[in-house]
Design a protein around this motif. Structure first.
Motif, short mmCIF file in Angstrom:
data_model
loop_
_atom_site.label_atom_id
_atom_site.label_comp_id
_atom_site.label_asym_id
_atom_site.label_seq_id
_atom_site.Cartn_x
_atom_site.Cartn_y
_atom_site.Cartn_z
N MET A 49 -17.72 -23.52 -15.59
CA MET A 49 -17.87 -24.88 -16.13
C MET A 49 -18.84 -25.72 -15.30
SD MET A 49 -13.88 -25.76 -17.00
CE MET A 49 -12.91 -24.76 -18.13
N GLY A 50 -19.47 -25.11 -14.31
CA GLY A 50 -20.47 -25.83 -13.54
C GLY A 50 -20.16 -26.03 -12.08
N GLY A 51 -19.04 -25.50 -11.60
CA GLY A 51 -18.72 -25.61 -10.19
C GLY A 51 -17.29 -26.05 -9.94
N VAL A 52 -16.79 -25.70 -8.76
CA VAL A 52 -15.42 -26.03 -8.41
C VAL A 52 -15.36 -27.44 -7.83
CG1 VAL A 52 -13.41 -25.38 -7.03
CG2 VAL A 52 -14.86 -23.61 -8.03
N ASP A 56 -9.10 -35.00 -8.28
CA ASP A 56 -8.35 -35.68 -7.22
C ASP A 56 -7.65 -34.60 -6.40
OD1 ASP A 56 -6.61 -37.10 -5.59
OD2 ASP A 56 -6.00 -38.52 -7.16
N LYS A 57 -8.20 -34.30 -5.23
CA LYS A 57 -7.65 -33.20 -4.43
C LYS A 57 -6.24 -33.46 -3.94
CE LYS A 57 -9.90 -34.62 -0.11
NZ LYS A 57 -10.93 -34.25 0.89
N ASP A 58 -5.81 -34.72 -3.91
CA ASP A 58 -4.44 -35.03 -3.50
C ASP A 58 -3.42 -34.63 -4.57
OD1 ASP A 58 -5.27 -36.02 -1.08
OD2 ASP A 58 -5.35 -38.10 -1.77
N LYS A 59 -3.92 -34.38 -5.79
CA LYS A 59 -3.04 -34.01 -6.89
C LYS A 59 -3.02 -32.51 -7.16
CE LYS A 59 -3.12 -38.45 -9.32
NZ LYS A 59 -3.36 -39.13 -10.63
N ILE A 82 -9.93 -17.43 -2.80
CA ILE A 82 -9.28 -18.72 -3.01
C ILE A 82 -9.32 -19.57 -1.74
CG2 ILE A 82 -7.09 -19.87 -3.58
CD1 ILE A 82 -6.42 -17.43 -5.34
N ARG A 83 -9.06 -18.94 -0.58
CA ARG A 83 -9.12 -19.70 0.68
C ARG A 83 -10.48 -20.33 0.89
NH1 ARG A 83 -6.42 -15.05 2.84
NH2 ARG A 83 -4.19 -15.45 3.15
N ARG A 84 -11.53 -19.61 0.53
CA ARG A 84 -12.88 -20.15 0.70
C ARG A 84 -13.05 -21.43 -0.11
NH1 ARG A 84 -15.59 -15.97 -0.89
NH2 ARG A 84 -16.43 -16.71 -2.88
N ALA A 88 -13.53 -25.42 1.02
CA ALA A 88 -14.66 -26.20 0.50
C ALA A 88 -14.19 -27.50 -0.14
CB ALA A 88 -15.45 -25.37 -0.50
N ILE A 89 -13.04 -27.45 -0.81
CA ILE A 89 -12.48 -28.65 -1.44
C ILE A 89 -11.93 -29.61 -0.39
CG2 ILE A 89 -10.59 -29.49 -2.93
CD1 ILE A 89 -10.84 -26.81 -4.47
#
Length: 415
Positions: A49-52, A56-59, A82-84, A88-89
């Motif tokens: 979809m264009g990138g990860v 809202d990373k808190d959610k 997934i850890r990578r 990054a997030i």
């Protein structure tokens, strides 16, 4: 606040208006989750979809639980991938190997009454135990939700389930949901949201509620929510230090109502190969058992480990017994209470924080022709291993008694 059903209340609180059943609504989630087994597909779809990028990373909550610790190189590769992305997030709500099963972690640390919670796993509705509208979705839906920060739902029809009285010996939340499966059958509540009212809150604790909400998936319910009461607030204060109240006034119109009389229940099992093939434990007594699994997101909580210890303190297990507390927190509490010591002395293999045996993934896969008693949520053909193996679903008392004797027996004789 006007009288309403709990389902109407949570939608009105989120949307600012009360929609009608069948309406298609769009809303912003309060929490989104995925684990190692589905997370790969969620992130893969986000990349397409264009990138990860997360709204809202808190959610977002991520937990490694299904193939954890990694039993194969491929599983390890997926976890590295997934850890990578988690790094990054800059995700703070990341729970790596050993911290626990995602649904249990969400219940312990994140879910609140009237929250809308979505996860890339069918048993996300476990969070309904605290009154959250919680629902599992596919990886593509979760990926899109994380990208754009909203999702759509068809508003379900509300039904009312009332739980009255107190459970007799060896009867737990598992027996309540198996009873409901005998009444409504598998997928019988598809398109419905069940609001559950507990007459005596302290008689039906959070552990039991979580089991019932968890297996509302097998009932096909869009959601199953326990209306917040004194037990809910006590649990939230204990686990979070605070319990935000809601201004809900019970009322409204339900299209169906059903009452569970706890004192009329007895230990039940779901015999192979369907979750609604429900029988009294007395009807299947004597079935020889090769393996017992006590754990999973359904029944890996402290009361389950305590129940198993009450039975298995009587001697060594005759069937292979695997016990897996659902989180590090539950394991530590069980350790401090002495339950782990009892289980290991009885010959059980004990670990924590993995779904392994439940999905036939690792840590106890069934071989050809073997029979298991499991406290998990599904007993389909091949669910826990070989296609000709058989799985009986039961509560922790019944499972532990089967381990002790090497056959299915009524656990009440040990209490």
């Amino acid at each position: 606040m006007a009288m309403s059903t709990w389902t109407e209340y949570v939608f009105a609180r989120k949307l600012g208006r009360a929609p009608s059943p069948g309406d298609v609504v769009e809303l912003v989630p309060d929490l989104v989750g995925f684990h190692d087994l589905t997370g790969y597909h969620v992130l893969e779809m986000m990349e397409k979809m264009g990138g990860v990028e997360v709204f809202d990373k808190d959610k977002l909550v991520v937990a490694f639980d299904h193939l954890s610790p990694a039993p194969t190189v491929r599983a390890a590769e997926i976890q590295v991938y997934i850890r990578r992305h988690v790094r990054a997030i800059g995700l703070k709500n990341f729970h790596d190997v050993g911290e626990g099963i995602m649904h249990q972690i969400i219940l312990e640390k994140y879910a609140l009454p009237a929250h809308f919670i979505f996860g890339a796993d069918s048993h996300t509705n476990t969070a309904g135990a605290v009154g959250a509208f919680a629902q599992g979705m596919g990886a593509t839906d979760i990926a899109a939700m994380l990208k754009i920060g909203r999702t759509w739902l068809v508003v379900p029809q509300p039904i009312k389930i009332e739980i009255r009285g107190e459970p007799p010996a060896a009867v737990t939340g598992k027996d309540v949901v198996l009873h409901l499966l005998s009444v409504y059958k598998a997928e019988g509540l598809n398109g419905y949201s069940a609001d559950v009212y507990v007459e005596r809150p302290s008689a039906f604790p959070m552990d039991y509620r979580a089991t019932v909400a968890n297996m509302s998936t097998e009932l096909g319910a869009d959601a199953m929510m326990f209306v917040p009461d004194s037990e809910t607030y006590a649990y939230l204060e204990k686990t979070r230090g605070a319990a935000p109240r809601v201004d809900f006034v019970p009322g409204g119109k339900y299209i169906d109502e059903y009452t569970v009389e706890l004192d009329r229940l007895e230990p039940l099992v779901a015999a192979p190969h369907s979750v609604d093939n429900v029988k009294s434990v007395r009807e299947v007594e004597g079935v020889e058992v090769d393996q017992v699994f006590i754990g999973s997101c359904t029944n890996g909580r402290l009361s389950d480990i305590e129940a198993a210890a009450r039975i298995l303190k009587r001697g060594r297990a005759k069937a292979r017994c695997i016990a897996i507390p659902a989180s590090y927190s539950v394991f530590r509490q069980a350790l401090e209470a002495g339950y782990i010591d009892v289980l290991t002395k009885a010959g059980c293999v004990v670990t924590y924080g993995t779904c392994g045996p439940c999905i036939g993934g690792h840590f106890g896969v069934l071989g050809p022709g073997e029979t298991a008693v499991s406290t998990s949520n599904r007993n389909f053909v091949g669910r826990m291993g070989a296609n000709d193996s058989k799985v009986y679903l039961a509560n922790a008392y019944t499972a532990a008694a089967a381990a002790l004797e090497g056959r299915i027996v009524d656990p009440r004789k040990y209490l």
